[in-house]
Design a protein around this motif. Structure first.
Motif, short mmCIF file in Angstrom:
data_model
loop_
_atom_site.label_atom_id
_atom_site.label_comp_id
_atom_site.label_asym_id
_atom_site.label_seq_id
_atom_site.Cartn_x
_atom_site.Cartn_y
_atom_site.Cartn_z
N THR A 8 23.59 33.62 33.89
CA THR A 8 23.94 33.64 35.17
C THR A 8 23.16 32.27 35.84
N ARG A 9 23.53 32.03 37.14
CA ARG A 9 22.85 30.98 37.88
C ARG A 9 23.23 30.98 39.29
N LYS A 10 22.42 30.65 40.20
CA LYS A 10 22.63 30.59 41.60
C LYS A 10 23.32 29.35 41.95
N ILE A 11 24.53 29.41 42.70
CA ILE A 11 25.19 28.21 42.91
C ILE A 11 25.40 28.28 44.47
N SER A 12 25.44 27.08 45.26
CA SER A 12 25.65 26.92 46.73
C SER A 12 26.70 25.94 46.76
N ASP A 13 27.52 26.33 47.97
CA ASP A 13 28.55 25.61 48.34
C ASP A 13 27.94 24.49 49.43
N ILE A 14 28.82 23.86 50.05
CA ILE A 14 28.43 22.64 51.01
C ILE A 14 27.92 23.05 52.30
N LYS A 15 28.22 24.43 52.55
CA LYS A 15 27.68 24.98 53.88
C LYS A 15 26.45 25.65 53.38
N GLY A 16 26.10 25.75 52.13
CA GLY A 16 24.75 26.22 51.78
C GLY A 16 24.62 27.77 51.61
N GLN A 21 26.99 32.82 39.86
CA GLN A 21 27.88 32.31 38.61
C GLN A 21 27.35 32.83 37.53
N VAL A 22 28.43 33.49 36.76
CA VAL A 22 28.54 34.14 35.54
C VAL A 22 29.02 33.32 34.42
N GLN A 23 28.52 33.35 33.44
CA GLN A 23 29.15 32.56 32.10
C GLN A 23 29.23 33.64 30.97
N VAL A 24 30.49 33.83 30.61
CA VAL A 24 30.71 34.87 29.93
C VAL A 24 31.19 34.46 28.47
N MET A 25 31.01 34.79 27.09
CA MET A 25 31.75 34.48 26.13
C MET A 25 32.74 35.51 25.71
N ASP A 26 33.88 35.16 25.23
CA ASP A 26 34.92 36.05 24.84
C ASP A 26 35.20 35.56 23.58
N TYR A 34 33.50 31.08 33.09
CA TYR A 34 32.85 30.94 34.24
C TYR A 34 33.49 31.52 35.36
N PHE A 35 32.96 32.33 36.20
CA PHE A 35 33.45 32.95 37.65
C PHE A 35 32.23 33.21 38.52
N THR A 36 32.43 33.52 39.59
CA THR A 36 31.35 33.85 40.68
C THR A 36 31.65 35.21 40.97
N PRO A 58 24.09 45.65 38.53
CA PRO A 58 22.60 45.94 38.72
C PRO A 58 21.84 44.85 38.10
N GLU A 59 21.98 44.69 36.64
CA GLU A 59 21.04 43.56 36.02
C GLU A 59 21.40 42.34 36.42
N ILE A 60 22.58 42.15 36.52
CA ILE A 60 22.93 40.63 36.90
C ILE A 60 22.22 40.44 38.23
N GLU A 61 22.36 41.21 39.05
CA GLU A 61 21.70 40.79 40.49
C GLU A 61 20.25 40.87 40.28
N GLU A 62 19.71 41.71 39.40
CA GLU A 62 18.16 41.68 39.20
C GLU A 62 17.64 40.28 38.66
N GLY A 63 18.60 39.57 38.00
CA GLY A 63 18.16 38.37 37.24
C GLY A 63 18.02 38.34 35.85
N ARG A 64 18.44 39.29 35.31
CA ARG A 64 18.09 39.60 33.69
C ARG A 64 18.71 38.24 32.98
N TRP A 65 19.72 37.74 33.18
CA TRP A 65 20.02 36.48 32.41
C TRP A 65 20.12 35.30 33.29
N HIS A 66 19.41 35.13 34.48
CA HIS A 66 19.38 34.08 35.28
C HIS A 66 18.62 32.78 34.83
N TYR A 67 19.21 31.75 34.75
CA TYR A 67 18.88 30.41 34.34
C TYR A 67 18.61 29.68 35.56
#
Length: 72
Positions: A8-16, A21-26, A34-36, A58-67
């Protein structure tokens, strides 16, 4: 369930506005999705993928897979 979260990673739009964003393998479909997190409320994602993500939200929001792209 064949999905596996990659990162996962944090992304921002033009307005800040930031979102996660989550990256999942199927592996069954041989694809990477890829999706937000706000896309969980839309109809484009398969229901079983939404269930998988909601189960580990909850684990995503805690940053377990954050890059961050930075070396520590």
């Amino acid at each position: 369930m064949s999905y596996h979260i990659m990162l996962t990673r944090k992304i921002s739009d033009i307005k800040g506005h930031t979102q996660i964003q989550v990256q999942v393998m199927d592996p069954a479909a041989a694809q990477i999705i890829y999706f937000t997190l706000d896309e969980l409320e839309k109809d484009e994602l398969p229901e079983n993928l939404k269930e998988y993500i909601r189960g580990i939200l909850p684990e995503i929001e805690e940053g377990r897979w954050h890059y961050s792209g930075k070396k520590k």
